[in-house]
Design a protein around this motif. Sequence first.
Motif, PDB file in Angstrom:
ATOM      1  N   ALA A  44      30.409  34.381  34.222  1.00 54.42           N
ATOM      2  CA  ALA A  44      31.503  35.090  34.907  1.00 54.42           C
ATOM      3  C   ALA A  44      31.637  36.512  34.384  1.00 54.42           C
ATOM      4  CB  ALA A  44      32.822  34.342  34.732  1.00 54.42           C
ATOM      5  N   LEU A  45      31.435  36.688  33.084  1.00 53.58           N
ATOM      6  CA  LEU A  45      31.481  38.041  32.504  1.00 53.58           C
ATOM      7  C   LEU A  45      30.338  38.898  33.067  1.00 53.58           C
ATOM      8  CD1 LEU A  45      32.358  37.451  28.770  1.00 53.58           C
ATOM      9  CD2 LEU A  45      33.708  38.670  30.465  1.00 53.58           C
ATOM     10  N   GLY A  46      29.175  38.294  33.210  1.00 57.06           N
ATOM     11  CA  GLY A  46      28.045  39.019  33.797  1.00 57.06           C
ATOM     12  C   GLY A  46      28.343  39.515  35.189  1.00 57.06           C
ATOM     13  N   GLU A  47      29.009  38.675  35.972  1.00 57.10           N
ATOM     14  CA  GLU A  47      29.385  39.071  37.326  1.00 57.10           C
ATOM     15  C   GLU A  47      30.475  40.138  37.295  1.00 57.10           C
ATOM     16  OE1 GLU A  47      30.366  35.564  39.511  1.00 57.10           O
ATOM     17  OE2 GLU A  47      28.473  34.593  38.998  1.00 57.10           O
ATOM     18  N   LEU A  54      41.739  33.848  32.836  1.00 53.88           N
ATOM     19  CA  LEU A  54      41.453  34.871  33.836  1.00 53.88           C
ATOM     20  C   LEU A  54      40.403  35.806  33.260  1.00 53.88           C
ATOM     21  CD1 LEU A  54      45.089  35.829  34.921  1.00 53.88           C
ATOM     22  CD2 LEU A  54      43.583  34.132  35.951  1.00 53.88           C
ATOM     23  N   VAL A  55      39.424  36.144  34.070  1.00 57.43           N
ATOM     24  CA  VAL A  55      38.408  37.126  33.683  1.00 57.43           C
ATOM     25  C   VAL A  55      38.758  38.418  34.400  1.00 57.43           C
ATOM     26  CG1 VAL A  55      35.960  37.694  33.662  1.00 57.43           C
ATOM     27  CG2 VAL A  55      36.679  35.306  33.423  1.00 57.43           C
ATOM     28  N   ARG A 106      37.785  36.455  38.220  1.00 60.65           N
ATOM     29  CA  ARG A 106      37.470  35.030  38.131  1.00 60.65           C
ATOM     30  C   ARG A 106      38.628  34.311  37.460  1.00 60.65           C
ATOM     31  NH1 ARG A 106      33.985  36.315  40.960  1.00 60.65           N
ATOM     32  NH2 ARG A 106      31.749  36.023  40.876  1.00 60.65           N
ATOM     33  N   ARG A 107      38.686  32.996  37.657  1.00 63.82           N
ATOM     34  CA  ARG A 107      39.755  32.174  37.078  1.00 63.82           C
ATOM     35  C   ARG A 107      39.197  30.789  36.790  1.00 63.82           C
ATOM     36  NH1 ARG A 107      45.650  30.915  38.660  1.00 63.82           N
ATOM     37  NH2 ARG A 107      45.687  33.134  39.025  1.00 63.82           N
ATOM     38  N   ALA A 108      39.681  30.192  35.703  1.00 65.41           N
ATOM     39  CA  ALA A 108      39.347  28.804  35.372  1.00 65.41           C
ATOM     40  C   ALA A 108      40.625  28.091  34.949  1.00 65.41           C
ATOM     41  CB  ALA A 108      38.321  28.729  34.241  1.00 65.41           C
ATOM     42  N   ALA A 109      40.938  26.993  35.613  1.00 62.19           N
ATOM     43  CA  ALA A 109      42.075  26.162  35.220  1.00 62.19           C
ATOM     44  C   ALA A 109      41.510  24.973  34.466  1.00 62.19           C
ATOM     45  CB  ALA A 109      42.858  25.711  36.447  1.00 62.19           C
ATOM     46  N   GLY A 110      41.867  24.849  33.209  1.00 57.49           N
ATOM     47  CA  GLY A 110      41.282  23.821  32.358  1.00 57.49           C
ATOM     48  C   GLY A 110      40.348  24.484  31.361  1.00 57.49           C
TER      49      GLY A 110
END
Length: 140
Positions: A132-135, A108-109, A118-122
Motif C-alpha cells: 500500500a505504501l508503494g502505491e 489509514l495510509v 488506503r485503509r485497513a480495518a483490523g
Amino acid sequence: MTGLVVCVAVLAAASAFGVLHRRRNGRVRVRGRDEGKLLGPAELGEELGERATLVQFSSAFCAPCRATRRVLGEVAALVPGVTHVEIDAEDRLELVRALDILKTPTVLVLDASGRVVRRAAGQPRKADVIAALGEAVGAQ
C-alpha cells in the motif's frame, strides 16, 4: 425434522459470515468514501511523513492494536520517509466520526500531502502495508 433444518441453516450462515469476516479483516484496500479526505498536523498532532504516513486508530483494551503498532513501527523504520502516528480513538471521537472509523485497529495510509489513499480495518499484514505504501508513494 424442522428443528434440524433450522439448526443446519443457522450453522451454515454463521460459518459463511465467519469466513467472510476473516477474509476481509486487516485487508488494506481503497474505499470510495475516503476520496478527498485530507489529514494534516493539526488533526494528527504530529507532522506528516516526507513520503507517506501510517495512521493507526487504537483503543486501550485492543489486543490486535499492540501487534499492529509493532508491524507499523517496523514498516516505518524500514521505509525511509514514512512516519507512524498512533491515535487513541477514545480521545479523538470527533476525528473517528469524521473518518468513519468503526473498529480498532484501523490503519489509514496517507500520501505525502495527507490524502487518505488506503485503509485497513483490523490487523494488517506487513506485506500488505508495504504494498500500500508503494502505491501511495508511486501515485505522487
